[in-house]
Structure formats: C-alpha cells, structure tokens
Design a protein around this motif. Structure first.
Motif, PDB file in Angstrom:
ATOM      1  N   ARG A 146      54.316  22.330 -13.099  1.00 15.39           N
ATOM      2  CA  ARG A 146      54.982  22.798 -11.881  1.00 15.39           C
ATOM      3  C   ARG A 146      56.300  23.497 -12.202  1.00 15.39           C
ATOM      4  NH1 ARG A 146      52.709  23.249  -7.093  1.00 15.39           N
ATOM      5  NH2 ARG A 146      54.621  22.596  -6.112  1.00 15.39           N
ATOM      6  N   ALA A 147      57.050  22.964 -13.162  1.00 19.72           N
ATOM      7  CA  ALA A 147      58.320  23.585 -13.531  1.00 19.72           C
ATOM      8  C   ALA A 147      58.086  24.948 -14.174  1.00 19.72           C
ATOM      9  CB  ALA A 147      59.088  22.675 -14.479  1.00 19.72           C
ATOM     10  N   PHE A 148      57.036  25.066 -14.962  1.00 22.49           N
ATOM     11  CA  PHE A 148      56.719  26.348 -15.589  1.00 22.49           C
ATOM     12  C   PHE A 148      56.333  27.389 -14.546  1.00 22.49           C
ATOM     13  CE2 PHE A 148      53.907  29.287 -17.873  1.00 22.49           C
ATOM     14  CZ  PHE A 148      54.793  29.704 -18.869  1.00 22.49           C
ATOM     15  N   ALA A 197      59.913  18.245 -19.895  1.00 21.55           N
ATOM     16  CA  ALA A 197      58.797  17.462 -19.373  1.00 21.55           C
ATOM     17  C   ALA A 197      57.591  17.542 -20.307  1.00 21.55           C
ATOM     18  CB  ALA A 197      58.418  17.948 -17.980  1.00 21.55           C
ATOM     19  N   GLY A 198      57.384  18.684 -20.940  1.00 20.67           N
ATOM     20  CA  GLY A 198      56.292  18.821 -21.898  1.00 20.67           C
ATOM     21  C   GLY A 198      56.471  17.938 -23.113  1.00 20.67           C
ATOM     22  N   VAL A 199      57.709  17.847 -23.596  1.00 19.93           N
ATOM     23  CA  VAL A 199      57.999  16.970 -24.729  1.00 19.93           C
ATOM     24  C   VAL A 199      57.718  15.518 -24.357  1.00 19.93           C
ATOM     25  CG1 VAL A 199      59.886  16.061 -26.152  1.00 19.93           C
ATOM     26  CG2 VAL A 199      59.612  18.519 -25.866  1.00 19.93           C
ATOM     27  N   PHE A 200      58.140  15.126 -23.167  1.00 17.99           N
ATOM     28  CA  PHE A 200      57.859  13.757 -22.726  1.00 17.99           C
ATOM     29  C   PHE A 200      56.366  13.517 -22.547  1.00 17.99           C
ATOM     30  CE2 PHE A 200      62.382  13.394 -21.351  1.00 17.99           C
ATOM     31  CZ  PHE A 200      62.669  12.231 -22.053  1.00 17.99           C
ATOM     32  N   ALA A 201      55.632  14.514 -22.079  1.00 13.15           N
ATOM     33  CA  ALA A 201      54.185  14.367 -21.920  1.00 13.15           C
ATOM     34  C   ALA A 201      53.522  14.139 -23.271  1.00 13.15           C
ATOM     35  CB  ALA A 201      53.604  15.601 -21.235  1.00 13.15           C
ATOM     36  N   CYS A 215      54.111  13.551 -16.446  1.00 18.14           N
ATOM     37  CA  CYS A 215      55.023  14.486 -17.115  1.00 18.14           C
ATOM     38  C   CYS A 215      54.367  15.841 -17.337  1.00 18.14           C
ATOM     39  CB  CYS A 215      55.513  13.906 -18.436  1.00 18.14           C
ATOM     40  SG  CYS A 215      56.688  12.561 -18.243  1.00 18.14           S
ATOM     41  N   ALA A 216      53.077  15.854 -17.659  1.00 11.36           N
ATOM     42  CA  ALA A 216      52.370  17.124 -17.831  1.00 11.36           C
ATOM     43  C   ALA A 216      52.298  17.885 -16.509  1.00 11.36           C
ATOM     44  CB  ALA A 216      50.975  16.875 -18.377  1.00 11.36           C
TER      45      ALA A 216
END
Length: 63
Positions: free
Chosen positions: A28-30, A41-45, A22-23
């Motif tokens: 990659r999304a950022f 994804a950061g919250v899930f990480a 997730c990190a």
C-alpha cells in the motif's frame, strides 16, 4: 524470559501474520509513492517471514 517458553507453533502463526500484514503495508505504501515507508515495511515483512520459517523448522524437530 519468565521461566516459560512460547510454543513454536504460536511463534510461527504470529510471525506469519505479522509478515503478511507488513507486506500488505509495504504494498500500500508503494502504491501511494511513500518509498521509504514501503522499504521499512518490506524489511519487516522479510524479517518476520524468516522468523516464521525458522519457527516452522522448530515444530518439525522432535525432542
């Protein structure tokens, strides 16, 4: 759930793996300016990282 518990070391490894994945997805999304996907994804990480930390403390505790 079905009468058997998952061992804490398995929970730790899977949570740690999911936190890393997730990190990476958040990173990659950022980079491609998909901020909302990066935040999710950061919250899930973080969520899976905390879960890995908690399950690691379960493995240290002796019954």
């Amino acid at each position: 759930m079905f009468g058997r518990r998952v061992p804490p070391n398995v929970v730790f490894l899977l949570s740690l793996l999911l936190a890393v994945v997730c990190a990476f997805i958040a990173y990659r999304a950022f980079n491609v300016n998909k901020i909302s996907a990066a935040i999710i994804a950061g919250v899930f990480a973080v969520w899976f990282g905390v879960d890995a930390f908690r399950s690691y403390s379960w493995t240290k505790r002796k019954p």
